[in-house]
Design an enzyme around this catalytic site. Structure first.
Site, PDB file in Angstrom:
ATOM      1  N   HIS A  81       0.869  -1.177   0.000  1.00 44.13           N
ATOM      2  CA  HIS A  81       0.000   0.000   0.000  1.00 44.13           C
ATOM      3  C   HIS A  81       0.908   1.229   0.000  1.00 44.13           C
ATOM      4  CE1 HIS A  81      -3.701  -2.314   0.773  1.00 44.13           C
ATOM      5  NE2 HIS A  81      -2.901  -3.101   1.465  1.00 44.13           N
ATOM      6  N   LEU A  82       0.933   1.919  -1.131  1.00 45.33           N
ATOM      7  CA  LEU A  82       1.819   3.090  -1.241  1.00 45.33           C
ATOM      8  C   LEU A  82       1.099   4.392  -0.892  1.00 45.33           C
ATOM      9  CD1 LEU A  82       3.900   2.171  -4.429  1.00 45.33           C
ATOM     10  CD2 LEU A  82       4.417   1.734  -2.016  1.00 45.33           C
ATOM     11  N   ARG A  83      -0.206   4.311  -0.671  1.00 44.39           N
ATOM     12  CA  ARG A  83      -1.026   5.405  -0.117  1.00 44.39           C
ATOM     13  C   ARG A  83      -1.200   6.617  -1.031  1.00 44.39           C
ATOM     14  NH1 ARG A  83      -3.229   1.905   3.089  1.00 44.39           N
ATOM     15  NH2 ARG A  83      -2.209   1.503   5.072  1.00 44.39           N
ATOM     16  N   ASP A 133      -8.627  -4.977  -2.396  1.00 51.38           N
ATOM     17  CA  ASP A 133      -7.969  -5.236  -1.119  1.00 51.38           C
ATOM     18  C   ASP A 133      -8.248  -4.150  -0.077  1.00 51.38           C
ATOM     19  OD1 ASP A 133      -6.124  -6.826   0.538  1.00 51.38           O
ATOM     20  OD2 ASP A 133      -5.066  -4.921   0.576  1.00 51.38           O
ATOM     21  N   HIS A 186      -2.953 -12.544   1.348  1.00 52.77           N
ATOM     22  CA  HIS A 186      -2.678 -12.752   2.783  1.00 52.77           C
ATOM     23  C   HIS A 186      -3.504 -13.851   3.451  1.00 52.77           C
ATOM     24  CE1 HIS A 186      -6.083 -10.034   2.845  1.00 52.77           C
ATOM     25  NE2 HIS A 186      -5.351  -8.950   2.660  1.00 52.77           N
ATOM     26  N   ASN A 196      -5.092  -6.573   9.441  1.00 56.95           N
ATOM     27  CA  ASN A 196      -6.203  -7.279   8.826  1.00 56.95           C
ATOM     28  C   ASN A 196      -5.721  -8.050   7.600  1.00 56.95           C
ATOM     29  OD1 ASN A 196      -8.855  -8.055   8.607  1.00 56.95           O
ATOM     30  ND2 ASN A 196      -9.411  -6.349   7.268  1.00 56.95           N
ATOM     31  N   ASP A 201       2.105  -7.015   2.361  1.00 54.80           N
ATOM     32  CA  ASP A 201       0.942  -6.207   2.789  1.00 54.80           C
ATOM     33  C   ASP A 201       1.427  -4.969   3.551  1.00 54.80           C
ATOM     34  OD1 ASP A 201      -1.611  -5.285   3.132  1.00 54.80           O
ATOM     35  OD2 ASP A 201      -2.246  -6.876   4.497  1.00 54.80           O
TER      36      ASP A 201
HETATM   37 ZN   LIG Z   1      -6.078  -7.109   2.406  1.00 50.09          ZN
END
Ligand SMILES: [Zn+2]
Lengths: 326, 438
Positions: free
Chosen positions: B55-57, B147, B227, B273, B300
């Site tokens: 996740h690079l946001r 995701d 995941h 999560n 993740d």
């Molecule tokens: Zn996820």
């Protein structure tokens, strides 16, 4: 065991729990005096940090602190700390900068008092006054105090002033009935009653018992009538049921809940004649408890409220002075 | 640029020299006088790592991470390619947004940034995003995922699986039955019962995986499970693979080693999560890594600003950073498992994810002519993980204070040293140009 904070009933071993109950007996004698005040915490400041409304609990802690001559600051913070832009960390560090001596925390999220006590943001002792669906250890202590008095006489400590240990609850059977899943009172009570030697029986529909409850130090039953017949309890503790739960399919409706798990007049009669009826309040009369049970001479509901102040005095005194008694 | 890597143990084998010329591997001795010689005595050479799940946001939460900072973190972690999840603000659900992320990756030039597109518009789970437009965009999206959310509507999931077959796409499912996890805060088990935190049952993951492997096989589509966190999920995936379903699965480093006991601290650094599960689940995941049931280890990587973790558990954000410590943590997690050597690391962290994601320049062997995406690993570099020593903006690393012995020494991205001796160097000089091999 030297307590630095009271976060969970599992912080208390048998000896410490009995000491606190004995100390609460001493504190209870203050309530009978003309001047209901001890100078023990003069000059100390106790903060009631309430992130969730609970007038009953706040007043009980406030009265306890004031009877020990502490200064009390009531700090009400609504909603989640993030949404209001001030983090739990900021709140804690603000309190630390003010130099408070003890913090009583009520929070809608499980574990918030642990976080306050363990993150290193402030040094003051923390008392958990109810966190989410986790624990409410002073409620369990006041329930144990109330039970000890009715089972062993008043005061139930060793002879006052002799330092002799008071009794525990060995041999007693206590049945806790209702929404165990969402109940911080039940979690703390199972632990405390077990620590004090009582046998605990949980009775609830399976939907209102946590997954993994079989790992708890208690027995579990689904049928209240059978459980009453099987265990002949010394006390039954009825938990408040929130009727919104039926919308989440925990049970079909209030009528069925009451019929199967409510303490009706008939079930009151089925209990042993000397069994006590407890409820942490506030009660839903006609739902989990009938008027007949709530108003019966076996009901301890008002004793529980009255004893709350003495138990909280003992807890504050123990944590803020580091002493067991005078 | 000509580079000689002297005496590296390729995939943990015998020490040999590796030569790089113009971004590709060259015959040893053919490159002539090198511009740079790297002494790789004692170091392991692996194909550059590929992280299928980060996740690079950016766009939207540049206070948490940017493509630039996340790319630097990737390079330091030995990743020469990362797949950026679509839950940005705005959501990466159009050609415009995925091209923006792709372009930001090229402008950074520390790693290859391949965007993942959303399956449903706004991740709302109600209608398909513009999957074809994203596939045909400059970003060339092949993996689609909501995701952070599960594509829980079974019909929508079936349609998505079918639709992306047309351009060899694949759905990567975040398997979480939403009704079974309403308000969930941690794994449902004896620890959640004690802590009074609403539970996230294993069955909520397993039910979705079971449904989706059946759907994927029915329509003959590819499905990737993000995941995987439970022993039961492993069983279902193993069963689906035995039936010939085109299923791949990933696990995170943290689920291989951390367990829900850690939640007793109520420290939100452990809030993630899917949640940390039990020791039995972690053991089953490690076994699944060994036996090939799980194809990929992906981080993740989920950075959060400090204020989202410096609060009570129930208000805290879910997620952990992971790219910079992934390799060390995987080695730590798998240290007792026989048969988990460097070739397994290369398989799970480079070759398989590169193949699944369709990245031809990644996950290669060491034969001359291959793209020179290489990481040099020091297997004997004991150190303590310090979240502050990080190029990522996130400090939410659950391994703070953990002793590990593996460190990334150097990372070569298409023949260019982006990390040398553990230090960031310079981005790939040609990453912005059309001639870059991507
Ligand atoms: Zn996820």
């Amino acid at each position: 065991m030297a307590l630095t904070s009271l976060l969970s009933a599992s912080d208390l071993d048998r000896r410490t729990a009995v000491e606190l109950l004995d100390l609460a007996e001493e504190m209870a004698t203050v309530a009978g005096r003309e001047v209901k005040k001890l100078p023990a915490l003069r000059g100390r400041t106790v903060v009631n940090l309430f992130f969730e409304d609970s007038t009953r609990t706040r007043i009980s802690f406030e009265a306890a602190a004031k009877r020990l001559s502490a200064d009390v600051i009531n700090f009400a913070a609504k909603g989640s700390s993030v949404s209001k832009g001030e983090s739990l960390q900021d709140t804690a560090q603000t309190l630390a900068a003010m130099g408070v001596d003890g913090v009583v925390v009520r929070h809608p999220g499980s574990g918030a008092p642990h976080r306050l006590a363990q993150a290193g943001w402030l040094e003051a002792p923390i008392i958990n006054a109810g966190d989410g669906t986790h624990e409410h250890p002073t409620q369990a202590l006041l329930d144990a105090f109330t039970l000890r008095r009715v089972l062993h006489g008043e005061p139930a400590s060793g002879a006052a002033g002799t330092g002799a240990d008071g009794k525990d609850l060995a041999g007693a059977t206590v049945m806790i009935v209702g929404d165990v899943l969402h109940s911080r009172v039940a979690r703390s009570n199972v632990r405390t009653l077990h620590t004090l030697g009582a046998s605990v029986v949980l009775v609830a529909p399976a939907t209102l018992l946590p997954w993994g409850v079989e790992s708890w130090p208690c027995q579990v039953r689904y049928d209240l009538d059978e459980a009453i017949a099987e265990f002949a309890p010394d006390a039954v503790m009825m938990l408040r049921i929130q009727l919104e739960r039926m919308h989440q399919a925990f049970f079909p409706n209030a009528r069925e809940y009451t019929r199967l798990w409510g303490l009706s007049a008939a079930r009151l009669h089925a209990l042993p004649a000397d069994a006590w009826v407890m409820h942490p309040g506030p009660m839903n009369r006609g739902v989990e408890i009938s008027a007949a049970a709530a108003d019966s001479p076996r009901a301890l509901v008002l004793d529980q409220v009255a004893n709350g102040v003495a138990v909280r005095m003992a807890t504050l005194y123990h944590l803020l002075t580091g002493e067991d008694s005078h | 640029m000509r580079i000689r890597i002297a005496g590296a143990r390729v995939l943990g084998g015998q020490a040999q020299d590796i030569e790089i010329a113009d971004g590709r591997l060259a015959e040893p001795g053919s490159a002539g006088r090198p511009d740079l010689t790297v002494d790789a005595d004692g170091l392991i050479a692996l194909p550059g790592l590929v992280d299928m799940h980060v996740h690079l946001r950016e766009p939207g939460r540049e206070d948490a991470e940017t493509v630039e900072t996340g790319s630097r973190a990737a390079a330091r972690g030995g990743f020469t390619a990362v797949l950026a999840m679509a839950n940005t603000q705005p959501t990466a659900d159009t050609a415009g947004v995925v091209e923006q992320v792709w372009r930001l990756g090229r402008e950074s030039g520390w790693t290859q940034v391949q965007p993942i597109g959303a399956v449903t518009a706004g991740l709302e789970g109600t209608r398909l995003a513009e999957l074809g437009a994203m596939a045909r965009s400059a970003a060339g999206v092949r993996i689609f995922s909501d995701d952070g959310h599960c594509v829980s509507d079974p019909l929508l999931m079936r349609r998505a699986l079918e639709y992306v077959k047309g351009f060899d796409g694949m759905i990567a499912q975040h398997a979480q039955e939403p009704r079974l996890t309403e308000g969930a805060q941690m794994n449902e088990g004896v620890v959640s019962a004690e802590l009074g935190l609403p539970g996230w049952p294993a069955a909520a993951e397993e039910a979705i995986i079971a449904r989706d492997v059946l759907l994927a096989q029915h329509v003959g589509a590819r499905l990737h499970i993000c995941h995987v966190s439970t022993a039961g999920s492993v069983e279902i995936i193993r069963w689906a693979k035995s039936r010939g379903a085109r299923i791949t699965a990933e696990v995170t480093p943290h689920h291989l080693i951390l367990t829900d006991d850690l939640v007793r601290s109520y420290d939100p650094v452990y809030k993630v999560n899917p949640p940390l599960r039990t020791a039995e689940d972690a053991a089953a995941l490690r076994q699944a890594v060994l036996d090939g049931t799980i194809d990929v280890i992906a981080t993740d990587h989920a950075p959060h600003p400090a204020e989202h973790k410096c609060c009570e558990w129930t208000a805290a954000a879910m997620g952990m950073v992971g790219m910079e410590t992934a390799l060390a943590v995987v080695r730590l997690a798998m240290r007792e498992e026989e048969g988990f050597g460097w070739d397994q690391v290369a398989r799970l962290m480079s070759r398989n994810p590169a193949r699944i994601a369709g990245l031809p320049g990644q996950g290669h062997g060491f034969e001359p002519g291959a793209h020179a995406n290489i990481v040099l690993v020091d297997p004997g570099a004991p150190h303590t993980i310090d979240p502050a020593d990080s190029a990522s903006l996130g400090r939410n690393n659950p391994f703070a204070g953990t002793e590990v012995d593996t460190a990334v020494h150097s990372t070569f991205l298409y023949g260019h040293p982006v990390v040398l001796d553990g230090e960031l160097q310079a981005p790939h000089p040609a990453s912005k140009e059309d001639t870059w091999p991507l």
